[in-house]
Design an enzyme around this catalytic site. Structure first.
Site, PDB file in Angstrom:
ATOM      1  N   TYR A 132      -6.062 -12.758 -21.942  1.00  0.00           N
ATOM      2  CA  TYR A 132      -6.250 -12.505 -23.382  1.00  0.00           C
ATOM      3  C   TYR A 132      -7.589 -13.068 -23.842  1.00  0.00           C
ATOM      4  CZ  TYR A 132      -5.340 -12.761 -28.433  1.00  0.00           C
ATOM      5  OH  TYR A 132      -5.416 -12.646 -29.809  1.00  0.00           O
ATOM      6  N   SER A 136     -10.109 -13.304 -32.401  1.00  0.00           N
ATOM      7  CA  SER A 136      -9.267 -14.498 -32.323  1.00  0.00           C
ATOM      8  C   SER A 136     -10.168 -15.714 -32.164  1.00  0.00           C
ATOM      9  CB  SER A 136      -8.311 -14.401 -31.123  1.00  0.00           C
ATOM     10  OG  SER A 136      -7.640 -15.625 -30.886  1.00  0.00           O
ATOM     11  N   SER A 180       2.956  -3.746 -37.374  1.00  0.00           N
ATOM     12  CA  SER A 180       3.558  -5.078 -37.465  1.00  0.00           C
ATOM     13  C   SER A 180       2.462  -6.117 -37.688  1.00  0.00           C
ATOM     14  CB  SER A 180       4.346  -5.426 -36.191  1.00  0.00           C
ATOM     15  OG  SER A 180       3.470  -5.487 -35.065  1.00  0.00           O
TER      16      SER A 180
END
Length: 336
Positions: free
Chosen positions: A200, A187, A57
Site C-alpha cells: 500500500y 495518504s 463508501s
C-alpha cells in the site's frame, strides 16, 4: 519592564499559543490557515461537474454528500452499482439536486480499457469535467514475507495504474479547456511507511511521485491544478476491505474506529484544499500529524519512532486486534 523584555515575553507567549494549537491540530498548518482565512468551498465549487471514484463508501461517499449540498453535478463511480445508487438516493434526499444532476457510472479502475469509454460518457452527459477526484483504492494488512506477489500487483494496478489511466483519459479535455482540478486522495503513507502495509505504501508513494511530476508538466496551464490529499486514519471501511496475504482474502472487519478522524471532518478539509488549490495537504489527528512532520523534516528521528511504534503494530496484528488502537488510545488518554 524594558521593551526588549516585553517583546521577548510576547514572542514566548505567541510560541506557546502556536504549540498548543498544533497539539490540537487535525491538518497541516497551511491547510488550517486556508480554513481560517482562505476561500470557501461554498464560493468556489458551486455549479462544477465533479467526478468521484470510490464513491460507494468511506471518504468517497461522504464527499458525495457534502458536494451535493454545494450544488455541483456529480458523477459517482465504483464497482458496486447498487451502493452507488444508494449514495445517489441519499444525495437527492439531503440536497436540492435533481436526478439528472447525478450520474451513476460503475467503473473498475483495474480495467483500464474501460476508462476512455467512461470519460466519454461523462462528457456526453454533462459536457465537461471540472474536477476529477481520484479516491478509489484499497489498503493492506499483511507482513511482506507472508504476502503473495499477486497482492502487490493488485495494489499497484488498482491504486496506482488505475488512477494514472483515468487521469490520462480526463487530462486532454482539461488541457483543451485550459482549466480543471485533479484531486488525488493519497495518504500520509504516501511519504511515510509503516509495517503491514508495504505494498500500500509503495502504491501511494508512486502516486505522489506521478502527480508531483505531472504538476511540473502542466506549468504552462495555470488553470489546471493538481492536488495530493494525504489523510491519516479516517473512519471508513478501508481496513475491512484491506487485502491480506492473498488477493482472495481481506481483513473482513472494521477494527477499532474510535481513535480515527470522522469522515465528515476529513472531507470538509478536503473541500477547503480544493477551493484553495493547495498542492498537498495532510489531514490527521495527533499523534500521526506530528509523526508526519518528523518524516518530512527529521527523517532519522522518524525512522526510530516508527520502528518503535511498528513493533507494537505488528504485535497487535498478530494478536488479532486493531493494529493501531493501543498507541492511539494512549495518546488520547494523555491529552484528553
Amino acid at each position: 519592564m524594558s521593551w526588549a523584555l516585553l517583546l521577548a515575553l510576547c514572542a514566548l507567549l505567541l510560541l506557546a499559543v502556536q504549540l498548543l494549537r498544533f497539539l490540537r491540530a487535525d491538518g497541516d498548518l497551511t491547510l488550517l490557515w486556508a480554513e481560517w482565512q482562505g476561500r470557501r468551498p461554498e464560493w468556489e465549487l458551486t455549479d462544477m461537474v465533479v467526478w468521484v471514484t470510490g464513491a460507494s463508501s468511506g471518504i468517497g461517499e461522504e464527499l458525495a454528500y457534502q458536494l451535493s449540498k454545494l450544488g455541483v453535478s456529480l458523477v459517482l463511480s465504483a464497482r458496486r452499482e447498487n451502493e452507488l445508487e444508494r449514495v445517489k438516493r441519499r444525495c437527492l434526499e439531503n440536497s436540492n439536486l435533481k436526478g439528472k444532476d447525478i450520474l451513476v457510472l460503475p467503473l473498475d479502475l483495474t480495467d483500464t480499457s474501460s476508462h476512455e469509454v467512461a470519460t466519454k460518457a461523462v462528457l456526453q452527459e454533462f459536457g465537461r469535467i471540472d474536477v476529477l477526484v481520484n479516491n478509489g483504492g484499497r489498503s493492506q494488512r499483511s507482513l511482506c514475507l507472508d504476502t503473495s506477489l499477486d497482492v502487490y500487483k493488485e495494489l499497484i494496478d488498482l491504486n496506482y495504474l488505475g488512477t494514472v489511466s483515468l487521469t490520462k483519459c480526463v487530462l486532454p479535455h482539461m488541457i483543451e479547456r485550459k482549466q480543471g482540478k485533479i484531486v488525488t486522495v493519497n495518504s500520509l503513507l504516501g511519504f511515510m511507511s509503516v509495517p503491514l502495509s508495504s505494498g500500500y505504501c509503495a502504491s501511494k508513494h508512486a502516486l505522489r511521485g506521478f502527480f508531483n511530476g505531472l504538476r511540473t508538466e502542466l506549468a504552462t496551464y495555470p488553470g489546471i491544478t493538481v492536488s495530493n490529499i494525504c489523510p491519516g486514519p479516517v473512519q471508513s471501511d478501508i481496513v475491512k476491505n484491506a487485502l491480506t496475504e492473498e488477493v482472495t482474502k481481506s481483513v473482513g472487519n472494521d477494527g477499532d474506529q474510535s481513535y480515527k478522524m470522522a469522515a465528515n471532518r476529513c472531507v470538509r478539509l478536503m473541500l477547503i484544499s480544493m477551493a484553495n488549490d493547495l498542492q498537498e495537504v495532510w489531514i490527521s489527528d495527533q499523534p500521526f500529524l506530528s509523526v508526519a512532520y518528523l518524516w518530512q523534516y527529521m527523517p532519522t528521528w522518524a525512522f526510530w519512532i516508527t520502528s518503535k511504534m511498528g513493533k507494537k503494530r505488528i504485535e497487535n496484528f498478530k494478536s488479532g486486534v486493531d493494529a493501531d488502537s493501543s498507541y492511539f488510545k494512549f495518546f488520547k488518554k494523555k491529552n484528553s
